[in-house]
Write an enzyme that holds these catalytic residues in place. Structure first.
Site, mmCIF file in Angstrom:
data_model
loop_
_atom_site.group_PDB
_atom_site.id
_atom_site.type_symbol
_atom_site.label_atom_id
_atom_site.label_comp_id
_atom_site.label_asym_id
_atom_site.label_seq_id
_atom_site.Cartn_x
_atom_site.Cartn_y
_atom_site.Cartn_z
ATOM 1 N N ARG A 169 35.257 6.442 15.035
ATOM 2 C CA ARG A 169 34.681 5.303 14.321
ATOM 3 C C ARG A 169 35.689 4.720 13.337
ATOM 4 O O ARG A 169 35.843 3.512 13.220
ATOM 5 C CB ARG A 169 33.411 5.734 13.590
ATOM 6 N N ASP A 198 34.584 7.466 21.417
ATOM 7 C CA ASP A 198 33.204 7.006 21.259
ATOM 8 C C ASP A 198 33.163 5.540 21.656
ATOM 9 O O ASP A 198 34.159 4.984 22.134
ATOM 10 C CB ASP A 198 32.710 7.217 19.828
ATOM 11 N N HIS A 265 28.027 7.230 24.974
ATOM 12 C CA HIS A 265 29.069 6.876 24.001
ATOM 13 C C HIS A 265 30.385 6.575 24.726
ATOM 14 O O HIS A 265 31.458 6.990 24.292
ATOM 15 C CB HIS A 265 29.252 7.994 22.977
ATOM 16 N N GLU A 328 22.875 11.433 22.828
ATOM 17 C CA GLU A 328 22.446 10.033 22.725
ATOM 18 C C GLU A 328 22.833 9.200 23.954
ATOM 19 O O GLU A 328 23.240 8.048 23.838
ATOM 20 C CB GLU A 328 23.016 9.401 21.453
ATOM 21 N N THR A 470 32.077 9.027 10.600
ATOM 22 C CA THR A 470 32.741 8.134 9.652
ATOM 23 C C THR A 470 32.366 6.663 9.792
ATOM 24 O O THR A 470 33.119 5.797 9.343
ATOM 25 C CB THR A 470 34.268 8.271 9.794
ATOM 26 N N GLU A 471 31.221 6.353 10.388
ATOM 27 C CA GLU A 471 30.848 4.940 10.463
ATOM 28 C C GLU A 471 30.984 4.257 9.109
ATOM 29 O O GLU A 471 31.450 3.118 9.018
ATOM 30 C CB GLU A 471 29.395 4.787 10.948
#
Length: 767
Positions: A169, A198, A265, A328, A470-471
């Protein structure tokens, strides 16, 4: 009386006081498994050598590492020598007969004759050296230090003591990754789980497939206003970078476990090679946080592609484990694809969850054929999982419980308990992250072995890991703020036997560690110790004076304050009980350790009518219907720590509770234009749309509830700048009421962040 209060505060703080020249307290983190203090101290000075066997190159390497730490953090130059142990030295020795149970164990003895560290293996010798370094740095200072006469026999509770760093991220430079590794080593953590791919970026060079980094390593952040035109963002690690980082970690006895997300992802990979995806179209590398829809295809070409990628990954990372994600993976694209459905029928697979299990199994078999093991997030349990797979439980602890009962090894990394992207406090000056906050104490008290497991099942618990997604951490400073000192709590929970851990003892030892951070320029958070300055706002507005209460999250330290705006210190009044001040005034408070060194930066609160009528972003609550809370910065790749805005991506609506409206005729709202860059997958249907009366929308203020009486409507600008102020009249009311602030703009547009809301009396209300 004042002296008595100081004595009481010191007793509550619990720190060991010591006179000049006396041996320093034993301030070790993590606390060793066994420790006793007896005998006479030993003084270490510039003439004290570190002695190792001449034939032991690894011991010499550890000795040089200890010497470098002492020089950097104590300005104490220690020379490394080879030869027989001698009196007055720090001796590092490997002995196959050392009385420890595993390779990471060691013994350490401090006597008047010197310091002696003995271990069976180099890892244990290294951890003994870390303990010795902590003994040499019990408090900020330079030069000679007297070391307590301790006798330590130590080894870790868990084999897996981890930290996950998300570089997909936000990209950290190789030097920044090394900074994280250095701190992991000092905390006796031994596994860096490195998240490298990702939707938002592919960070690892794969020579066979150069488009993965030529295209997949770069994204274009969203534009939030005409004044904001962000440039391309990204970066990647060359294979030489990775080899150097892996070697650097290995020198500090840290194994680097890479993660390449699959089958979900996958958007950055599909952006690079569209044939890897399901739709055949090329998406952009995603600028959106959350759960994106792109999955890998399930045909043979894609499987072979990923196996070829794994070949290069395994050549770079000697770790037993390779992490394949598995989390996810929204199956919509698979469900809609005739090719995927045909593949499922050909394989006799009935559900998309089982298809994911087949996909993961192909990777597991390939890794096993190369003497590696697959590890994945707990979703890999859905639809079945390869028998050799290890499960990392992130959706609470249930995945770990289920997996251990099935005979799988597990690592506990639950959200939110061990997710460092959860904020540490609700302080007004806290930086970005998710809520609810996860405090220092919550990390310390986390128990990695679920009580639902039997003794036999509990043996499958390899250990625990904190996770840094770390978005909302675009810089290393953000990462450091999130990780420290919660990493200290994690390290003790992972290393120290449960019966030895004690929260109050940990607090007593922590100020020494904060000093080590300062010496190394680590931007740790002081949230646990920062004073909060509380009062009843409405009572103060009505009476002109306020009863002030001071506290901090950890309930630790000596809190001193001033009421005249001057800087507080040890000579300032000591807080004992609430005190009363007349308005206007400025309160400043600071928490000090017993030696007078601040545990946190001083905090300030101005007490006057405008400030009491103002609520900052963190003081505004969610409207009913959704408890999602996230604190963000003005742009996704901001390089500063502030400002921040607390938002709910599902409902652009905030509550100003208990507003005293007597004499109020207007409202001012400091507003920011924030990108709506959140991929919500199936949860997108939960986003609330509020009907607007103008094309660009307005901010409507309702009284008592969001269905109450509207008392103001403030039009939003058509071309909103990055920040702006909305101000207008309100229908005058009396009494105390909740206010609901609703933004009615289309949900395809920006999210409006509220920096502060101020109620204006009649003479201040005109725009």
């Amino acid at each position: 009386m004042k002296k008595t209060r100081y004595v009481l505060a010191f007793a509550l703080c619990g720190l060991t006081a010591f006179a000049h020249g006396a041996a320093a307290p034993v301030n070790l983190i993590p606390m060793p498994a066994q420790l006793t203090v007896s005998g006479e101290a030993f003084t270490v000075n510039a003439q004290t050598p570190i002695v190792v066997d001449g034939s032991d190159a690894e011991a010499r390497h550890t000795a040089e590492y200890l010497a470098s730490l002492a020089a950097h953090t104590r300005h104490l130059s220690l020379q490394v020598k080879t030869g027989a142990p001698e009196v007055g030295a720090i001796v590092l020795k490997r002995d196959p007969q050392a009385p420890v149970a595993n390779a990471e164990g060691y013994t350490l003895d401090v006597t008047p004759q010197g310091i002696r560290i003995v271990a069976r293996d180099e890892a244990g010798l290294f951890y003994g050296a870390i303990t010795a370094w902590q003994l040499l740095t019990p408090m900020p200072g330079e030069g000679d230090v007297r070391v307590q006469p301790v006798h330590i026999r130590d080894e870790p509770r868990f084999a897996w003591r981890g930290l996950m760093l998300d570089s997909a991220r936000h990209f950290q430079t190789p030097d920044e990754v090394r900074t994280v590794i250095d701190q992991m080593a000092q905390h006796k953590l031994n596994t860096l789980h490195w998240h490298l791919t990702d939707d938002q970026g592919w960070r690892i060079e794969i020579k066979r497939y150069p488009e993965l980094t030529r295209i997949g390593a770069w994204r274009t952040p969203p534009t939030v206003s005409k004044a904001s035109q962000p440039g391309r963002y990204g970066g990647f690690y060359t294979q030489d970078d990775i080899r150097a980082i892996v070697a650097y970690a290995a020198e500090r006895h840290i194994t680097v476990v890479p993660e390449l997300d699959m089958p979900g992802h996958a958007q950055a990979a599909v952006a690079s090679y569209p044939e890897l995806g399901v739709t055949g179209t090329r998406p952009p590398v995603s600028p959106d946080w959350g759960v994106n829809p792109y999955l890998y295809n399930v045909d043979d070409n894609t499987i072979h592609f990923l196996q070829n990628v794994l070949d290069e990954v395994m050549a770079l990372f000697p770790s037993t484990y390779i992490h394949v994600g598995g989390d996810e993976a929204v199956k919509d694209q698979w469900k809609a694809s005739p090719a995927v459905q045909a593949r499922m029928r050909a394989l006799g697979i009935k559900t998309e969850d089982a298809m994911q299990s087949w996909f993961i199994e192909q990777m597991g078999k390939y890794l096993a054929a190369h003497d590696r093991r697959l590890i994945g997030w707990d979703e890999i349990l859905e639809g079945g999982v390869p028998p050799s797979a290890t499960v990392m439980s992130w959706r609470g602890t249930k995945g770990a419980i289920d997996a251990a009962k099935l005979g799988h090894d597990v690592v506990l990394a639950p959200a939110p308990q061990l997710y460092l992207d959860s904020m540490q406090s609700d302080l007004p000056d806290e930086t970005t992250g998710r809520l609810p906050s996860m405090s220092l104490q919550s990390y310390y008290t986390f128990e990695a072995v679920p009580k639902e497991l039997s003794t036999t099942q509990a043996k499958h618990v390899l250990g625990m890991q904190a996770t840094i997604f770390t978005e909302h951490m675009p810089t290393l400073r953000h990462v450091e703020h999130a990780a420290f000192p919660r990493m200290d709590a994690l390290s003790e929970a992972a290393w120290t036997p449960a019966k030895v851990r004690d929260w109050h003892s940990f607090l007593e030892r922590l100020p020494s560690q904060l000093g080590r951070y300062r010496m190394q320029d680590i931007a740790y958070a002081d949230s646990a110790f920062a004073p909060t300055i509380d009062l009843d706002r409405n009572a103060a507005i009505g009476s002109g004076h306020a009863s002030v209460t001071l506290s901090n999250q950890a309930k630790f330290g000596n809190v001193h304050y001033t009421a005249d705006g001057s800087e507080p210190g040890a000579s300032s009044p000591l807080y004992v009980h609430p005190f009363t001040v007349n308005l206007p005034t400025t309160i400043k408070a600071v928490a000090l350790a017993n030696d007078g060194i601040p545990l946190a930066a001083a905090r300030t609160r101005v007490l006057d009518l405008p400030s009491l009528r103002t609520r900052g972003t963190g003081e505004l609550e969610n409207c009913s219907g959704s408890d999602f809370r996230l604190r963000v910065q003005p742009t996704p790749d901001a390089t500063s720590m502030a400002p921040t805005y607390l938002i709910n991506v599902f409902d652009n609506c905030r509550m100003y509770r208990a507003a005293k409206l007597d004499g109020i005729a207007g409202i001012r709202v400091d507003t920011a234009t924030l990108p709506r860059n959140y991929a919500l997958a199936h949860d997108a249907k939960l986003v609330v749309a509020h009907k607007a009366n103008t094309p660009q929308g307005e901010l409507v203020v309702y009284m008592d509830s969001c269905k109450g009486k509207p008392i103001a409507s403030l039009p939003l600008p058509a071309d909103a700048p990055a920040t702006f102020t909305l101000q207008g009249a309100t229908a005058q009311q009396a009494g105390t009421h909740d206010l609901c602030l609703v933004f009615t703009s289309p949900i395809t547009g920006p999210i409006w962040g509220v920096g502060a809301v101020t109620l204006l009396p009649a003479d201040k209300s005109a725009p």
